[in-house]
Each structure stands twice: as C-alpha cells, then as structure tokens.
Write an enzyme that holds these catalytic residues in place. Sequence first.
Site, short mmCIF file in Angstrom:
data_model
loop_
_atom_site.label_atom_id
_atom_site.label_comp_id
_atom_site.label_asym_id
_atom_site.label_seq_id
_atom_site.Cartn_x
_atom_site.Cartn_y
_atom_site.Cartn_z
N TYR A 69 0.83 -1.22 0.00
CA TYR A 69 0.00 0.00 0.00
C TYR A 69 0.85 1.26 0.00
CZ TYR A 69 0.46 -0.92 5.07
OH TYR A 69 0.94 -1.22 6.32
N ILE A 100 9.73 -3.06 1.67
CA ILE A 100 10.04 -2.00 2.64
C ILE A 100 11.55 -1.87 2.82
CG2 ILE A 100 9.71 -1.21 5.02
CD1 ILE A 100 7.00 -2.79 4.97
N ARG A 156 7.84 -6.69 13.25
CA ARG A 156 6.88 -7.32 14.16
C ARG A 156 7.53 -7.51 15.52
NH1 ARG A 156 3.38 -5.83 11.40
NH2 ARG A 156 1.72 -6.97 10.38
N ASP A 171 8.42 0.26 16.96
CA ASP A 171 7.05 0.55 16.50
C ASP A 171 6.15 -0.66 16.69
OD1 ASP A 171 5.09 2.26 15.16
OD2 ASP A 171 5.22 0.82 13.51
N GLU A 219 0.77 -7.14 21.22
CA GLU A 219 -0.01 -5.91 21.04
C GLU A 219 -1.46 -6.22 21.39
OE1 GLU A 219 0.77 -4.52 17.06
OE2 GLU A 219 2.80 -3.91 17.58
N HIS A 253 2.57 1.17 16.74
CA HIS A 253 2.44 0.49 15.45
C HIS A 253 1.93 1.47 14.38
CE1 HIS A 253 1.96 -3.78 13.66
NE2 HIS A 253 2.12 -2.90 12.67
P1 NAD Z 1 8.29 -8.35 1.66
O1 NAD Z 1 7.67 -9.70 1.57
O2 NAD Z 1 8.31 -7.50 0.44
O3 NAD Z 1 9.82 -8.51 2.17
C1 NAD Z 1 10.18 -9.30 3.25
C2 NAD Z 1 11.61 -9.77 3.03
O4 NAD Z 1 12.03 -10.47 4.19
C3 NAD Z 1 11.78 -10.73 1.85
O5 NAD Z 1 12.85 -10.32 1.03
C4 NAD Z 1 12.06 -12.08 2.51
O6 NAD Z 1 12.90 -12.90 1.73
C5 NAD Z 1 12.75 -11.65 3.79
N1 NAD Z 1 12.70 -12.62 4.88
C6 NAD Z 1 11.70 -13.49 5.18
N2 NAD Z 1 12.02 -14.16 6.32
C7 NAD Z 1 13.22 -13.69 6.73
C8 NAD Z 1 14.07 -13.98 7.82
N3 NAD Z 1 13.72 -14.90 8.74
N4 NAD Z 1 15.25 -13.34 7.91
C9 NAD Z 1 15.61 -12.41 6.99
N5 NAD Z 1 14.84 -12.08 5.93
C10 NAD Z 1 13.67 -12.72 5.80
O7 NAD Z 1 7.58 -7.63 2.86
P2 NAD Z 1 7.54 -6.07 3.17
O8 NAD Z 1 6.41 -5.45 2.44
O9 NAD Z 1 8.88 -5.49 3.00
O10 NAD Z 1 7.10 -6.08 4.71
C11 NAD Z 1 7.93 -6.62 5.71
C12 NAD Z 1 7.19 -6.66 7.02
O11 NAD Z 1 7.00 -5.34 7.52
C13 NAD Z 1 5.77 -7.21 6.97
O12 NAD Z 1 5.73 -8.61 6.93
C14 NAD Z 1 5.17 -6.67 8.26
O13 NAD Z 1 5.44 -7.56 9.31
C15 NAD Z 1 5.95 -5.38 8.47
N6 NAD Z 1 5.10 -4.18 8.30
C16 NAD Z 1 5.03 -3.30 9.33
C17 NAD Z 1 4.25 -2.16 9.20
C18 NAD Z 1 4.15 -1.14 10.30
O14 NAD Z 1 3.28 -0.26 10.24
N7 NAD Z 1 4.98 -1.18 11.32
C19 NAD Z 1 3.53 -1.94 8.02
C20 NAD Z 1 3.64 -2.86 6.99
C21 NAD Z 1 4.43 -4.00 7.14
C1 COI Z 2 0.89 -4.16 8.16
O1 COI Z 2 0.40 -3.62 7.16
O2 COI Z 2 1.27 -5.34 8.16
C2 COI Z 2 1.03 -3.40 9.39
O3 COI Z 2 1.84 -3.76 10.23
C3 COI Z 2 0.17 -2.21 9.59
C4 COI Z 2 -0.82 -2.35 10.72
C5 COI Z 2 -1.86 -1.28 10.63
C6 COI Z 2 -1.42 -3.70 10.89
#
Ligand code: NAD
Ligand code: COI
Length: 331
Positions: free
Chosen positions: A100, A157, A236, A260, A265, A297
């Site tokens: 997103y 990300i 996470r 964050d 949670e 978060h």
């Molecule tokens: P993505 O799938 O594009 O990238 C994740 C990467 O992590 C991949 O390259 C994968 O190969 C790697 N990976 C998987 N397991 C691993 C491990 N054990 N050790 C090292 N690398 C590993 O995902 P993304 O869109 O970049 O999102 C990553 C994470 O961010 C999500 O799964 C979510 O938990 C978190 N997130 C947090 C927020 C927030 O608001 N704080 C928002 C969105 C996502």
């Molecule tokens: C996610 O998109 O995975 C996030 O961590 C955001 C949250 C609002 C659940």
Amino acid sequence: MKFMVYNVRDDEIPFVEKWGKDHHIEVKTTTTTLNTTTIQDAAGYDGVSGLQTIPYSQLLFAEFKKLGIHYLALRNVGVDNVDLQAASDNDVLVTNVPAYSPESIAEFAVTMALFLTRKVGYMQRQLMEQHKFHFAPEFMGRLISDQTVGIIGTGRIGRHAISMFRGLGAKVIAYDKYPVKETNGEFAYVKDLHELVSQSDIISLHMPATADNFHLFNHELFEMMKDNAILINTARGSIVDTQDLIFALESGEIAAAGIDTLENESADLQDSRSTKKLTDPDVIKLSMMPNVIITPHSAFHTSESVKNMVSISLNNLKDLVAGQKPDDLVN
Ligand code: NAD
Ligand code: COI
C-alpha cells in the site's frame, strides 16, 4: 453486495464512504475488533474487511463458516496473525494489501534512526522534566553518513529503507533469508546474520514474523551487537525478546532502540477511540528511556497508505464476491 469493515479508524471512514459511493456498494463500518462475538454483526453481509494485529483464529473462521461468509480482505501487509490453514478449512478466502506504501514504513524507520542518532529524546526529556533549555554533552549526535546500516529483509520496505539510508550517505549492508541477485550497487549482502549484527551501527528489521524468527533478537544476539548500536523494529514485535531488549538497553549492550511493533499488542492498540491508559510495565519502562522511541504500530500511517489500504482491500473484496481471483489472495 454489502460489506462490513471492522476495526475502522476515523481517518479511514471518508475513504471507505467514497469507495462505497463510487462502486454503488453498501459498506458498513465498525470500530470493533473482529472476534467470534463481533463477527455475528456481519450476518447477511457478503464479505468482511479487517485490520488488527491480534489473531484471526481457528474459532473465528469456524464462525465465518456458520454465517456463510467466505471472504476476508485484510487492509494490511502482515498475515502472521492469520490462521490461514483454518481459513482454508472453513472455505474462507483471505487477501492482504502487500504494497500500500512501502516507503511510508521505510521513512518511519529512517525517522526513528535520525531521532535516536541526533539524541532528540534527551533534549525532549531535559525540557519536559526539568524545564531546562540549553546544550548538554549527551545531546551530541553522530552523522548517519558515518554509520554502517544493517537491513534485515530486503523486500519492498527494506529496499526503500536501503535507498533512503543511502541517500543520507550511510554504508548499507543487508541480510535476507532469500537474497535477491540485483543489489543495484546500493548495498552488499553479508554471509549471515551474525556478520550483520556485529558490523552495524544501526540495524533495521524489515522481514515478516515467522515461526523460525520468534525472539531472533535475544540476549545472544544483543551481546554480539556493537555497544553503540541502535535497533529499529518496524517489522513485528515477536522478532525481538522484550525482556532481553530492556536488559541490553539498561546494561549498555546496545545504545538505543526505535520500537514501532511490540510483542503482545492488544486489540486496544488499533482502537483510535480508546480512552484506556497504558498499563503494560515493559512498555512504560521503555517509554521512560531517553534512548528509546516507542510508537503504537504507526509506521504505516500516512494519508497515502490509508487511501490505498482501504481502496485496494475493498477492490479485493469486490473481486472475490464476483468470483474473480485477486492477485493478493494469500490462501
Ligand atoms: P516483503 O515480503 O516485500 O519482504 C520481506 C523480506 O524479508 C523478503 O525479502 C524475505 O525474503 C525476507 N525474509 C523473510 N524471512 C526472513 C528472515 N527470517 N530473515 C531475513 N529475511 C527474511 O515484505 P515487506 O512489504 O517489506 O514487509 C515486511 C514486514 O514489515 C511485513 O511482513 C510486516 O510484518 C511489516 N510491516 C510493518 C508495518 C508497520 O506499520 N509497522 C507496516 C507494513 C508492514
Ligand atoms: C501491516 O500492514 O502489516 C502493518 O503492520 C500495519 C498495521 C496497521 C497492521
């Protein structure tokens, strides 16, 4: 068609209402969290949209089945809290929104790193607690361009975080369980996690929570980190052992942390109308430390993200109900 949107925040409502009008679809919103009790309110609806970090359990999907609801469209990325096997067993198709606005989360990680390297927390504390407004030796920061940044997880990300840290002049190294071949000359992969943690001044987590990385950051890893290291976790909470993190910060094993995402949670965290006060002693303890920035978060929370989370998830739901197979299907 009619949909029920759970766990809605006030900032999402205008986007939900606009989507409903644009698509001539009835969309009801509720601030309540989705659980075995609240799902009963969705009786008669064609699909449900959800956003929470507490579990979507086997019992919840059994209730979906009883109510004849076959579609759950998440408005977020992570699916670590979804019992996908139970969803499939109960004939529920689940979608997420994988991209997103990955730059929103990456930018927040960089924001936390800057806040901590430039010691803003120390300045705030002196001003707020002592009403003192002058320089102090502990306010002296360090330049990001003098730092080695270690990125764990080089997906959507993580790649944005790499570009942003590079833009500030940092040297970037990375570790990924499944490394990609193309690094665009922006960073170098190290051979393992131990190499990354022992070489980095700033470590930023960008991988999903999985069974095998539960408490990956524990006492053993904190001991390997540099004394001046900063840990940023916008991924996470379960990846970091909170007790070991508190010990590492208090004992000087590491210098600072940006948190964050927390272990355990509560449902309340995502309730924007909540009037409850914080009671978790660990979170209170961390929030009192000047070398810690802790946020509810919120790394995702930009207007760009909210617009996309709502519209992409509702588009997914509409496609599911129409019998199509969205790209974002996760089971
Ligand atoms: P993505 O799938 O594009 O990238 C994740 C990467 O992590 C991949 O390259 C994968 O190969 C790697 N990976 C998987 N397991 C691993 C491990 N054990 N050790 C090292 N690398 C590993 O995902 P993304 O869109 O970049 O999102 C990553 C994470 O961010 C999500 O799964 C979510 O938990 C978190 N997130 C947090 C927020 C927030 O608001 N704080 C928002 C969105 C996502
Ligand atoms: C996610 O998109 O995975 C996030 O961590 C955001 C949250 C609002 C659940």
